[in-house]
Design a protein around this motif. Structure first.
Motif, PDB file in Angstrom:
ATOM      1  N   PRO A 166       0.813  -1.224   0.000  1.00 24.29           N
ATOM      2  CA  PRO A 166       0.000   0.000   0.000  1.00 24.29           C
ATOM      3  C   PRO A 166       0.845   1.273   0.000  1.00 24.29           C
ATOM      4  N   PHE A 167       1.946   1.270   0.768  1.00 20.70           N
ATOM      5  CA  PHE A 167       2.797   2.469   0.801  1.00 20.70           C
ATOM      6  C   PHE A 167       3.403   2.741  -0.568  1.00 20.70           C
ATOM      7  N   ASP A 168       3.894   1.693  -1.244  1.00 16.83           N
ATOM      8  CA  ASP A 168       4.485   1.900  -2.556  1.00 16.83           C
ATOM      9  C   ASP A 168       3.455   2.363  -3.580  1.00 16.83           C
ATOM     10  N   ARG A 169       2.233   1.869  -3.474  1.00 15.11           N
ATOM     11  CA  ARG A 169       1.177   2.356  -4.385  1.00 15.11           C
ATOM     12  C   ARG A 169       0.910   3.845  -4.141  1.00 15.11           C
ATOM     13  N   TRP A 170       0.865   4.220  -2.876  1.00 14.62           N
ATOM     14  CA  TRP A 170       0.631   5.626  -2.497  1.00 14.62           C
ATOM     15  C   TRP A 170       1.778   6.501  -2.974  1.00 14.62           C
ATOM     16  N   LEU A 171       3.015   6.077  -2.702  1.00 14.40           N
ATOM     17  CA  LEU A 171       4.184   6.871  -3.076  1.00 14.40           C
ATOM     18  C   LEU A 171       4.292   6.997  -4.597  1.00 14.40           C
ATOM     19  N   ALA A 172       4.138   5.878  -5.301  1.00 18.10           N
ATOM     20  CA  ALA A 172       4.240   5.896  -6.754  1.00 18.10           C
ATOM     21  C   ALA A 172       3.165   6.783  -7.376  1.00 18.10           C
ATOM     22  N   THR A 173       1.959   6.713  -6.832  1.00 17.63           N
ATOM     23  CA  THR A 173       0.873   7.542  -7.341  1.00 17.63           C
ATOM     24  C   THR A 173       1.176   9.017  -7.146  1.00 17.63           C
ATOM     25  N   ARG A 174       1.625   9.392  -5.976  1.00 19.46           N
ATOM     26  CA  ARG A 174       1.960  10.805  -5.712  1.00 19.46           C
ATOM     27  C   ARG A 174       3.110  11.271  -6.598  1.00 19.46           C
ATOM     28  N   PHE A 175       4.129  10.431  -6.750  1.00 21.94           N
ATOM     29  CA  PHE A 175       5.248  10.799  -7.620  1.00 21.94           C
ATOM     30  C   PHE A 175       4.758  11.038  -9.054  1.00 21.94           C
ATOM     31  N   GLY A 176       3.880  10.156  -9.532  1.00 27.17           N
ATOM     32  CA  GLY A 176       3.358  10.318 -10.882  1.00 27.17           C
ATOM     33  C   GLY A 176       2.584  11.607 -11.055  1.00 27.17           C
ATOM     34  N   LEU A 177       1.725  11.932 -10.079  1.00 28.45           N
ATOM     35  CA  LEU A 177       0.930  13.160 -10.139  1.00 28.45           C
ATOM     36  C   LEU A 177       1.823  14.400 -10.171  1.00 28.45           C
ATOM     37  N   HIS A 178       2.874  14.388  -9.356  1.00 31.83           N
ATOM     38  CA  HIS A 178       3.769  15.545  -9.300  1.00 31.83           C
ATOM     39  C   HIS A 178       4.698  15.603 -10.515  1.00 31.83           C
ATOM     40  N   ALA A 179       5.018  14.451 -11.100  1.00 30.33           N
ATOM     41  CA  ALA A 179       5.891  14.438 -12.273  1.00 30.33           C
ATOM     42  C   ALA A 179       5.226  15.125 -13.465  1.00 30.33           C
ATOM     43  N   ILE A 180       3.935  14.859 -13.669  1.00 30.38           N
ATOM     44  CA  ILE A 180       3.260  15.494 -14.800  1.00 30.38           C
ATOM     45  C   ILE A 180       3.082  16.991 -14.543  1.00 30.38           C
ATOM     46  N   ASP A 181       2.962  17.380 -13.276  1.00 37.21           N
ATOM     47  CA  ASP A 181       2.934  18.819 -12.955  1.00 37.21           C
ATOM     48  C   ASP A 181       4.267  19.462 -13.338  1.00 37.21           C
ATOM     49  N   ALA A 182       5.369  18.778 -13.037  1.00 37.32           N
ATOM     50  CA  ALA A 182       6.697  19.310 -13.374  1.00 37.32           C
ATOM     51  C   ALA A 182       6.852  19.478 -14.880  1.00 37.32           C
ATOM     52  N   VAL A 183       6.293  18.540 -15.641  1.00 32.61           N
ATOM     53  CA  VAL A 183       6.333  18.657 -17.103  1.00 32.61           C
ATOM     54  C   VAL A 183       5.653  19.948 -17.546  1.00 32.61           C
ATOM     55  N   HIS A 184       4.483  20.223 -16.995  1.00 35.23           N
ATOM     56  CA  HIS A 184       3.736  21.415 -17.415  1.00 35.23           C
ATOM     57  C   HIS A 184       4.346  22.700 -16.874  1.00 35.23           C
ATOM     58  N   ASP A 185       5.138  22.594 -15.830  1.00 35.59           N
ATOM     59  CA  ASP A 185       5.912  23.748 -15.362  1.00 35.59           C
ATOM     60  C   ASP A 185       7.202  23.909 -16.160  1.00 35.59           C
ATOM     61  N   ARG A 186       7.444  22.958 -17.064  1.00 33.60           N
ATOM     62  CA  ARG A 186       8.690  22.900 -17.843  1.00 33.60           C
ATOM     63  C   ARG A 186       9.911  22.925 -16.926  1.00 33.60           C
ATOM     64  N   ASP A 187       9.786  22.216 -15.819  1.00 29.31           N
ATOM     65  CA  ASP A 187      10.862  22.126 -14.823  1.00 29.31           C
ATOM     66  C   ASP A 187      11.719  20.907 -15.156  1.00 29.31           C
ATOM     67  N   PHE A 188      12.398  20.968 -16.292  1.00 33.62           N
ATOM     68  CA  PHE A 188      13.125  19.811 -16.801  1.00 33.62           C
ATOM     69  C   PHE A 188      14.494  19.671 -16.123  1.00 33.62           C
ATOM     70  N   GLY A 189      15.020  18.450 -16.192  1.00 35.04           N
ATOM     71  CA  GLY A 189      16.289  18.165 -15.523  1.00 35.04           C
ATOM     72  C   GLY A 189      16.138  17.964 -14.037  1.00 35.04           C
ATOM     73  N   ARG A 190      14.908  17.781 -13.572  1.00 37.12           N
ATOM     74  CA  ARG A 190      14.641  17.604 -12.147  1.00 37.12           C
ATOM     75  C   ARG A 190      13.837  16.333 -11.923  1.00 37.12           C
ATOM     76  N   THR A 191      13.943  15.814 -10.720  1.00 36.38           N
ATOM     77  CA  THR A 191      13.187  14.629 -10.338  1.00 36.38           C
ATOM     78  C   THR A 191      12.328  14.939  -9.128  1.00 36.38           C
ATOM     79  N   VAL A 192      11.201  14.261  -9.027  1.00 36.24           N
ATOM     80  CA  VAL A 192      10.404  14.373  -7.814  1.00 36.24           C
ATOM     81  C   VAL A 192      11.100  13.591  -6.712  1.00 36.24           C
ATOM     82  N   ALA A 193      10.823  13.956  -5.460  1.00 38.82           N
ATOM     83  CA  ALA A 193      11.444  13.299  -4.307  1.00 38.82           C
ATOM     84  C   ALA A 193      10.536  13.474  -3.100  1.00 38.82           C
TER      85      ALA A 193
END
Length: 336
Positions: free
Chosen positions: A275-302
């Motif tokens: 359950p924790f990995d599903r939660w973490l992976a889901t949150r990372f995915g949601l924030h990753a697509i936000d970073a794409v639209h912010d054009r915040d390239f060269g960065r990783t979610v953490a």
């Protein structure tokens, strides 16, 4: 926007949850279109793709492995690798690439972004939990749970036969799985790569445990090594894994106690994510697509505390997050 997604390196539980979250939010919130690259970096290198939409990711949240496939391909090993990736991104009219991976995959992503200007956002995954700058990586919690469950089961057979059971877990450079599963499973000795061990001390702990009328469990990361450099596997130096069998033989010879080894191996990275990995992976995915639209390239979610932040991919891959001496010392209370 049109966005590519790949999962690279070794598989781990939670990869599909990332892809699902990226696609769901990207389509529903931003109106994006997605393309999946097949088998890690080989996909953008060869232009091998599959369509990604909400229907394609439906039902994938609890699935282990990765629906996109993965590989250990290193595109920068190819003299024309950067050109081929750039051309394939352009051919598919992609505005960005989300790269889900560990140290090797994200290390490549950092170079492609920083040195070659490719529009990449990273997502950290690895059961080893060894990426710098994030409290936890996707897949680690599941691996710890699998190892802990195995240790729980092995206690009963160790007690029944009054023998030492050595449990070898993954961890070539870091001992996060060994330390956390060892403590959670009530192991009597935990050995990690960060702290070279004394075989005689291990035997002393084992003997002490038997005097208390209990059969000991020894958990060892596959990258752990004796301080005196005495371990030789296959007659020709040291290689990864095999330390569990070697240690069991040493314990038998030195202590006179019967010892057996269980190597968990790929069981730790397979199957349904926790359950924790599903939660973490889901949150990372949601924030990753936000970073794409912010054009915040060269960065990783953490993950920092309960917050998902962004850091440079190069920072996350610049050093290995290791078990500190202080943290390892806490576990020492339960040795022997």
């Amino acid at each position: 926007m049109r966005v590519g997604v790949l999962t690279g390196g070794r598989d781990c539980p939670g990869l599909n949850a990332v892809v699902r979250a990226v696609v769901r939010k990207g389509v529903q919130h931003y109106g994006d279109e997605f393309l999946g690259f097949v088998d890690g970096w080989r996909g953008p290198l060869d232009g091998d793709t599959v369509p990604l939409d909400i229907r394609a990711v439906r039902g994938t949240l609890p699935r282990g492995g990765t629906v996109l496939g993965t590989s250990r391909t290193h595109p920068l090993d190819h003299p024309d690798g950067v050109r081929r990736i750039r051309e394939n991104l352009a051919e598919h009219d992609l505005d960005a690439l989300i790269t889900v991976g560990g140290r090797d995959t994200l290390g490549t992503a950092a170079r492609l972004a920083d040195e070659h200007g490719l529009p990449i956002v990273g997502v950290p995954k690895t059961i080893d939990n060894d990426l710098w700058g994030t409290d936890c990586t996707i897949g680690h919690d599941t691996a710890v749970g699998v190892a802990t469950s195995a240790i729980d089961r092995l206690h009963t057979t160790a007690e029944s036969h009054k023998r030492v059971l050595v449990v070898e877990v993954m961890g070539g450079d870091t001992g996060w799985i060994a330390l956390r599963a060892g403590l959670a499973g009530g192991a009597n000795v935990v050995l990690v790569p960060e702290q070279p061990f004394d075989v005689e001390q291990v035997c002393a702990w084992v003997t002490s445990r038997f005097r208390a009328s209990y059969a000991p469990i020894v958990v060892v990361a596959d990258g752990a090594r004796p301080a005196d450099g005495s371990m030789r596997l296959g007659g020709s130096g040291v290689r990864l894994s095999g330390v569990g069998e070697w240690l069991a033989r040493e314990i038998e010879q030195r202590s006179g106690k019967e010892a057996r080894t269980t190597v968990l191996g790929h069981l730790q990275r397979g199957g349904t994510p926790s359950p924790f990995d599903r939660w973490l992976a889901t949150r990372f995915g949601l924030h990753a697509i936000d970073a794409v639209h912010d054009r915040d390239f060269g960065r990783t979610v953490a993950l920092r505390g309960n917050d998902v932040i962004r850091i440079p991919i190069a920072e996350a891959t610049s050093r290995v997050k290791r078990v500190s001496p202080e943290l390892y010392a806490e576990a020492g209370v339960f040795f022997g």
